[in-house]
Structure formats: structure tokens, C-alpha cells
Design an enzyme around this catalytic site. Structure first.
Site, mmCIF file in Angstrom:
data_model
loop_
_atom_site.group_PDB
_atom_site.id
_atom_site.type_symbol
_atom_site.label_atom_id
_atom_site.label_comp_id
_atom_site.label_asym_id
_atom_site.label_seq_id
_atom_site.Cartn_x
_atom_site.Cartn_y
_atom_site.Cartn_z
ATOM 1 N N GLY A 11 0.825 -1.216 0.000
ATOM 2 C CA GLY A 11 0.000 0.000 0.000
ATOM 3 C C GLY A 11 0.849 1.252 0.000
ATOM 4 N N TYR A 152 -11.984 -1.644 12.857
ATOM 5 C CA TYR A 152 -10.594 -1.193 12.705
ATOM 6 C C TYR A 152 -9.779 -1.511 13.974
ATOM 7 C CZ TYR A 152 -6.795 2.095 11.517
ATOM 8 O OH TYR A 152 -5.576 2.669 11.225
ATOM 9 N N ALA A 154 -10.346 -3.848 16.163
ATOM 10 C CA ALA A 154 -10.124 -5.302 16.235
ATOM 11 C C ALA A 154 -8.993 -5.712 15.293
ATOM 12 C CB ALA A 154 -11.408 -6.041 15.865
#
Ligand code: NAP
Length: 243
Positions: A11, A152, A154
């Protein structure tokens, strides 16, 4: 010290991932730049301007088979992966009682399973080489929770648990695995926040400002140069939480 090493960053077309790729390029590392939807020529040129190679590789890290392809392509191109940075991540915020199954699953699939996929395939290679550095990007939210971010939080808490398990499993093979937990950083991910929310956040941060992608990149380089740190979570958050 890092010159000539191969760094695979997921990413990495923008934001924190891009800053990490640029920081390692400045150290003389060759960059395998994973992206999902696209990467601009400017980003590639900026990385190459540091006299290193930059090889863009398209692929969705939540796909197990595709992740293997990303890793294999990197090894074919550069002959090694010395450092893996699991940076790819998304948010799909919403209050718990309104959160859809799809929004829960997609965040877990990319943030947590994507980190597993890339680590799983890269580790196969690193174990043979008996060396390697794995850096996972978690979040302050994984440590403290946040309203509207059950999915998010978790996923990022999961990344912390995974980091420690991987660190224990691979330590004897001379492979380190650490997590960076950024606080709130100025990127497209936080650009969607309304001005009053940003103000509220800044009030909670002792340093009274959001961080920059370069603050995280600098920490990633530090971890890559450190050979006796493993299984740790480095908090980079302007003092927002102090663990
Ligand atoms: P960003 O600007 O939104 O960048 C995220 C990058 O991840 C994008 O380039 C995106 O590509 C890529 N990506 C998303 N899903 C992907 C997938 N399935 N496969 C491959 N690439 C994928 O966000 P950022 O702020 O730089 O965040 C980077 C990391 O830091 C994330 O893990 C995030 O959770 C974490 N983090 C950020 C903050 C913050 O305040 N910004 C705080 C704590 C942690 P596309 O655009 O093509 O989808």
C-alpha cells in the site's frame, strides 16, 4: 547499513506507505512498491531519484494467492526480500449497532488477513535465508479502542497479537517482527475527518498536533537498523497514550 537491501512495502502509493518507501530509498534500499488501485509516475520517480530501483507491483494483499505472487515477483526481481513493511490498510467507520457485516469483514480482510498473507509468504523465504525484518503498521486505536471503529480496532489489535506471535516463532531464525502504532497522522485517511473532530483530537494529544507520515517512516528505518528489538510495539503518537 541498509544500502542495497530490498524492501517490500504494501500500500505504498501514497500516505504513510509512500513515506516509508522514500525513507528506505534515501538509505540506499531498492523498493518493491505494492499498490492496489494505481501509483503515479511522480511517486516512482521520487523514489528512483535517490539512486535506487523502484519496482511497482499491483496486488490486493487480502488475496492469499495474489500475496504469494507479490512476494515471488519481488524475489524474482531483486533476488531477496530483506525487509517487509505491512502498511496497506483501510477504515470503514460506523457505530457498532449500525455496522454491516461487509464493513466488518473488509477491514479485517485487508488490515489483519492481509498482514498474515504477506508475512506468511515472505517468512517462507526469510526462514530459508535465516534473516529478515518484518514491520507491521498497527494503530493507537488497536491499543485504546475508538468510537465508530470496532472493526478497525479489532484488526489493529489483531496485528499487535500477530506481531508478538510471529516474533516468538521466528526469533531463532534471526528474523525480527515489530509493530508501529501510529497516532493520528496527516494522510488521506484522516483528511476525511471534520475540522471540529481534528480539533478535539489535537486537544487529546500532549504535543497538540497530528503527526506526519515521515514520523512513522523514520521509526520504520530505526527498526530495520535494530537487530535486538523484536515483538515490540513502538507508539508514535505525540504522547496521546503512554503505555
Ligand atoms: P492511506 O493514505 O489511505 O493509504 C493506504 C494505502 O493502502 C493506499 O495506498 C491504498 O491503496 C492501500 N491499500 C488499501 N487496501 C489495500 C489492499 N487490499 N492491498 C494493497 N494496498 C491496499 O492511509 P495511511 O494513513 O497512509 O495508512 C497507512 C497505514 O497506516 C494503514 O495500515 C493505516 O491503518 C495505518 N494508520 C494510519 C493512521 C493515520 O492517522 N493516517 C493512524 C494509525 C495507523 P488504494 O488507495 O489503491 O486502495
Amino acid at each position: 547499513m541498509l544500502k542495497g537491501k530490498t524492501v517490500l512495502v504494501t500500500g505504498a502509493a501514497k500516505g504513510i506507505g509512500k513515506a516509508i518507501a522514500v525513507a528506505f530509498a534515501k538509505e540506499g534500499c531498492n523498493i518493491a512498491l505494492n499498490y492496489r488501485s494505481g501509483v503515479s509516475d511522480e511517486v516512482i520517480a521520487e523514489i528512483k531519484s535517490h539512486g535506487v530501483e523502484c519496482f511497482p507491483i499491483q496486488g490486493d494483499v487480502s488475496d492469499f494467492a495474489k500475496s504469494k505472487e507479490i512476494v515471488d515477483t519481488t524475489v524474482e526481481r531483486f533476488g531477496s526480500i530483506d525487509i517487509l513493511v505491512n502498511n496497506a490498510g483501510i477504515t470503514k467507520d460506523g457505530l457498532l449497532i449500525r455496522m454491516t457485516e461487509e464493513n466488518y469483514d473488509s477491514v479485517l480482510d485487508i488490515n489483519l488477513k492481509g498482514t498474515f498473507n504477506m508475512t506468511r509468504h515472505t517468512a517462507t523465504y526469510m526462514v530459508k535465508e535465516r534473516k529478515g525484518t518484518i514491520i507491521n503498521i498497527s494503530s493507537v486505536v488497536g491499543a485504546m479502542g475508538n468510537i465508530g471503529q470496532v472493526n478497525y480496532a479489532a484488526s489493529k489489535a489483531g496485528v499487535i497479537g500477530m506481531t508478538k506471535a510471529v516474533a516468538r516463532e521466528l526469533a531463532s531464525r534471526n528474523i525480527t517482527c515489530n509493530a508501529i502504532a501510529p497516532g493520528f497522522i496527516e494522510t488521506d485517511m484522516t483528511a476525511v475527518l471534520k475540522e471540529d473532530i481534528v480539533k478535539q483530537l489535537e486537544d487529546q494529544i500532549p504535543m497538540k498536533k497530528l503527526g506526519k507520515p515521515e514520523d512513522i517512516a523514520q521509526t520504520a528505518v530505526f527498526l530495520a537498523k535494530s537487530h535486538y528489538i523484536t515483538g515490540q510495539v513502538i507508539h508514535v503518537n505525540g504522547g496521546m497514550i503512554m503505555c
